[in-house]
Each structure stands twice: as structure tokens, then as C-alpha cells.
Design an enzyme around this catalytic site. Structure first.
Site, PDB file in Angstrom:
ATOM      1  N   GLU A 201       4.506 -10.331   0.190  1.00 37.86           N
ATOM      2  CA  GLU A 201       3.770 -11.314  -0.714  1.00 37.86           C
ATOM      3  C   GLU A 201       3.165 -10.536  -1.895  1.00 37.86           C
ATOM      4  O   GLU A 201       3.060 -11.206  -2.853  1.00 37.86           O
ATOM      5  CB  GLU A 201       2.654 -12.028   0.427  1.00 37.86           C
ATOM      6  CG  GLU A 201       1.925 -12.935  -0.310  1.00 37.86           C
ATOM      7  CD  GLU A 201       0.696 -12.777  -1.053  1.00 37.86           C
ATOM      8  OE1 GLU A 201       0.157 -13.485  -1.456  1.00 37.86           O
ATOM      9  OE2 GLU A 201       0.209 -11.515  -0.826  1.00 37.86           O
ATOM     10  N   GLU A 202       2.854  -9.371  -1.573  1.00 38.53           N
ATOM     11  CA  GLU A 202       2.219  -8.611  -2.571  1.00 38.53           C
ATOM     12  C   GLU A 202       2.686  -8.416  -3.952  1.00 38.53           C
ATOM     13  O   GLU A 202       2.226  -8.081  -5.111  1.00 38.53           O
ATOM     14  CB  GLU A 202       1.389  -7.502  -2.250  1.00 38.53           C
ATOM     15  CG  GLU A 202       0.556  -7.454  -0.989  1.00 38.53           C
ATOM     16  CD  GLU A 202      -0.834  -8.245  -1.593  1.00 38.53           C
ATOM     17  OE1 GLU A 202      -0.905  -8.487  -2.692  1.00 38.53           O
ATOM     18  OE2 GLU A 202      -1.800  -8.409  -0.439  1.00 38.53           O
TER      19      GLU A 202
ATOM     20  N   HIS B 244       0.945 -13.275   5.754  1.00 38.45           N
ATOM     21  CA  HIS B 244       1.888 -12.388   5.191  1.00 38.45           C
ATOM     22  C   HIS B 244       1.725 -10.710   5.766  1.00 38.45           C
ATOM     23  O   HIS B 244       0.324 -10.624   6.074  1.00 38.45           O
ATOM     24  CB  HIS B 244       2.061 -12.024   3.715  1.00 38.45           C
ATOM     25  CG  HIS B 244       0.778 -11.655   3.024  1.00 38.45           C
ATOM     26  ND1 HIS B 244       0.571 -10.280   2.768  1.00 38.45           N
ATOM     27  CD2 HIS B 244      -0.337 -12.371   2.402  1.00 38.45           C
ATOM     28  CE1 HIS B 244      -0.522 -10.112   2.008  1.00 38.45           C
ATOM     29  NE2 HIS B 244      -1.131 -11.452   1.825  1.00 38.45           N
TER      30      HIS B 244
ATOM     31  N   HIS C  47      -7.436  -5.034  -1.953  1.00 44.31           N
ATOM     32  CA  HIS C  47      -6.591  -4.096  -2.577  1.00 44.31           C
ATOM     33  C   HIS C  47      -7.236  -2.919  -2.918  1.00 44.31           C
ATOM     34  O   HIS C  47      -6.608  -2.315  -4.055  1.00 44.31           O
ATOM     35  CB  HIS C  47      -6.342  -4.926  -3.990  1.00 44.31           C
ATOM     36  CG  HIS C  47      -5.313  -6.214  -3.726  1.00 44.31           C
ATOM     37  ND1 HIS C  47      -4.443  -6.555  -4.941  1.00 44.31           N
ATOM     38  CD2 HIS C  47      -5.044  -6.993  -2.474  1.00 44.31           C
ATOM     39  CE1 HIS C  47      -3.819  -7.349  -4.076  1.00 44.31           C
ATOM     40  NE2 HIS C  47      -4.014  -7.862  -2.952  1.00 44.31           N
TER      41      HIS C  47
ATOM     42  N   ASP D  22      -6.205  -8.099   3.971  1.00 47.47           N
ATOM     43  CA  ASP D  22      -5.242  -8.669   2.992  1.00 47.47           C
ATOM     44  C   ASP D  22      -3.810  -8.235   3.407  1.00 47.47           C
ATOM     45  O   ASP D  22      -3.255  -7.296   2.713  1.00 47.47           O
ATOM     46  CB  ASP D  22      -5.648  -8.648   1.587  1.00 47.47           C
ATOM     47  CG  ASP D  22      -4.670  -9.594   0.811  1.00 47.47           C
ATOM     48  OD1 ASP D  22      -3.803 -10.320   1.231  1.00 47.47           O
ATOM     49  OD2 ASP D  22      -4.625  -9.429  -0.450  1.00 47.47           O
TER      50      ASP D  22
END
Length: 359
Positions: free
Chosen positions: A216-217, A68, A326, A184
Site C-alpha cells: 500500500e505504501e 494493508h 511513517h 500504519d
């Protein structure tokens, strides 16, 4: 195959790209630029990027590789009379860690300008406020404007402007460490791009399709759209996965730096196909590629929709450990990245119709 220096530059470029969920244009353009020499590339209206190897030979089975492209960040909710901005988080963020961090805010021209996440200085915080702790509405983004009019006219920032951490990725050659934002899943995006690069010179028994999927998040929305466009037989999902080696007891550490990619058996979104998983784990052991295994009580990946799409698609997750995902700064290693790519390449080279049917 890219050189070490080229891989470092690729990882840094992807980490530095601005691409909070819903605003992944820079990452899509970078993905297209990096792969168009050996892939046919298209980008849909969501900004999912589709890459099909030019050496595909219309085989009976198709492998899908995914990562992603979005990152966690923020969006401007409202502009205050004093020129600061209320904001909402996009993806999961720890509110307590946000004040004083630098950010980049997109202007009406599409440029990104610097600002900071701020809260009331401690000199003006009452005892009652100290006791209740910070909440998101206590915070603001400040780019230095002195009024709402100043912000709109001179800074050209509008409601719903995307906001990303203002972090430049660095690589420490001595210790083989990257420190940067958005690993990420930009470290996964880099692994996908390099995997395609290495597969582009191979005579494979399968065709290979790949995606850099968006959003995606915020609920794997890009992969939800992509499953209608790729009729895959198996899938490998690259991820930048949360490393747990700085806070878990030894017996629970399942994603440590320098121990290789992590293959996830279970999380909130997917029970991994055990036969494909075992194939990958056994291959790693056979080839001496370090691999870690995990069973997670939380989390989720694009595998959520991919593995349950169409006729059912055996799917594994190859996670590259990243400390402090994150947040504005993550840490990962080139060594784990290289082993993730090596494992994915060797898996695809060994896939054929008979093997895939056994999954």
C-alpha cells in the site's frame, strides 16, 4: 472475542513483525496463524492474505474488510567499499529524522541483523555541508562491517536487502498507550483480525471476506490485484491514520488520540460513499461509540482501487489514530483500537441486501 491481554499481544506481534513493502511474508504468516481457526486462508504470490469466514452461508451480498500489511522502510541500493550501504526509502519518510536510528537488515539467510542509519559526524562536516542540509545520499546503513567483502561474506547482506526500523513495541498499562513501529497499518491489521474473530460466531445476513494486502505504501499495489479476486458489495478499510492532535489548531484536529476511530470523507484517493459513511456515523452515535470525521487534503488508502472496482463498491475507511506514523516510533491507544473493532462489528451485523442497495 480475545481478552484484553490477547489483543495487546496481537498488536505487539504485528507491530514487531518485519514487513517493508514487497517483503511482507512475516505478516502474511502471522495473519494466517491468527485466523485459520475461523477462516479459510490463502496467500497469493504477492503475499496478499485472503481470509474467508468459515461461517459464510453463500449469501447474496458480500462484505470485504481490508487492511494493508506493509510498513515504510528502506532497501539497500549499493554496497560501499568500506562496508556501509547506500539505501532508498520505501514509502514516505522524513530524511531529517533518520540519522542515529536503529534498523534491522535482512541477510541472505532471511534473518534480520541490527544496524544503524548514520551520516558524517558533525566533527567532519564543513560549513557548506551544514548549510545545505542532509539529503538521502549523505546517509548510509552500517552494521559494523569493515569492507564490502566483509559485509557480503561474513554478514551475508546483498543488494536489495529489505531494511525495517529496529523497534520493539511496548504497552503502558497505566496510560493505555502503545509505542512501536508500523502502526500504519499493523494496528489496522490487528483490528481486522479481531473483527473477523468476533464475527465468526454471528449469524450474518452477508458473507465476509477479508484481506491483508501488500505494498500500500508504494501505490496500493496489493489492493489493485485483490480487486480481481473478491466480488464485494461493500468494503470496510482499516487504517492506521495520522493523528493531528499535537500540531493542528483545535478547530482542525480531526484524528486525536482517545476520541475514537476516524472516518474519512475525502482524501486524494477517494471520495467516500456518503450514504455508507452516514450509515456508519449514525450507528456510532446511536450506540455511543466515539467516532471522528475527517476531510484530508492529502493521503490515500486502499479504498482508491476498491471503491472504483467492478460495479463500484461503497467503501468506508475506519482509521485508528496514530501519532508520528511513517517514523520509527508511533503512539496509539488500545481504547481507540477497541472502538474501531466495535464499530466495524456492529456495522457488519446490520448489513443486508436491502441496506447495501441503499448505498
Amino acid at each position: 472475542m480475545r481478552t484484553k491481554e490477547e489483543n495487546i499481544c496481537l498488536i505487539q506481534a504485528l507491530s514487531n513483525a518485519n514487513g517493508v513493502s514487497g517483503f511482507e511474508d512475516e505478516v502474511a504468516e502471522l495473519g494466517q496463524k491468527e485466523t485459520e481457526a475461523y477462516c479459510n486462508v490463502t496467500i497469493d504470490s504477492l503475499r496478499n492474505t485472503y481470509m474467508s469466514l468459515k461461517n459464510n452461508r453463500k449469501q447474496s451480498c458480500r462484505v470485504w474488510i481490508d487492511a494493508h500489511s506493509d510498513e515504510v522502510g528502506y532497501i539497500v541500493q549499493a554496497i560501499k567499499p568500506n562496508g556501509t550501504m547506500n539505501f532508498l526509502t520505501i514509502g514516505g519518510s522524513d530524511i531529517s529524522s533518520l540519522p542515529s536510528n536503529k534498523v534491522r537488515v535482512q541477510t541472505a539467510k532471511g534473518e534480520y541483523i541490527p544496524g544503524i542509519i548514520t551520516s558524517k559526524p558533525p566533527h567532519f562536516v564543513s560549513a557548506a555541508e551544514k548549510n545545505q542540509g542532509r539529503i538521502l545520499s549523505d546517509l548510509a546503513i552500517d552494521v559494523g562491517a569493515v569492507s564490502a567483502q566483509d559485509l557480503k561474506e561474513n554478514f551475508q547482506i546483498r543488494m536489495a536487502a529489505p531494511v525495517v526500523p529496529d523497534v520493539t513495541c511496548t504497552y503502558d498499562e497505566t496510560h493505555d498507550l502503545f509505542i512501536g513501529k508500523a502502526f500504519d497499518c499493523r494496528i489496522g491489521c490487528a483490528a481486522l483480525i479481531e473483527t473477523l474473530n468476533q464475527l465468526s460466531t454471528e449469524m450474518l445476513d452477508v458473507d465476509v471476506e477479508a484481506t491483508l494486502t501488500v505494498q500500500e505504501e508504494v501505490g496500493e499495489r496489493g489492493s489493485m490485484a485483490a480487486v480481481d479476486n473478491i466480488d464485494a458489495d461493500v468494503c470496510i478499510v482499516f487504517e492506521g491514520c495520522p493523528a493531528d492532535d499535537t500540531f493542528s489548531p483545535d478547530y482542525l484536529i480531526q484524528a486525536a488520540l482517545r476520541k475514537g476511530p476516524m472516518l474519512r470523507h475525502f482524501d486524494c484517493s477517494m471520495i467516500t460513499n456518503p450514504r455508507f459513511q452516514r450509515f456508519a456515523l449514525d450507528l456510532g452515535e446511536e450506540l455511543g461509540i466515539p467516532v471522528q470525521e475527517s476531510v484530508r487534503s492529502g493521503g490515500g488508502t486502499n479504498g482508491k482501487y476498491i471503491h472504483a472496482s467492478r460495479h463500484g463498491v461503497p467503501t468506508i475507511v475506519i482509521g485508528i489514530p496514530v501519532r508520528y506514523i511513517h517514523s520509527h516510533h508511533g503512539i496509539c491507544t488500545l481504547e481507540d483500537y477497541e472502538n474501531a473493532v466495535k464499530l466495524a462489528v456492529e456495522i457488519v451485523k446490520r448489513l443486508n441486501e436491502e441496506t447495501i442497495k441503499s448505498f
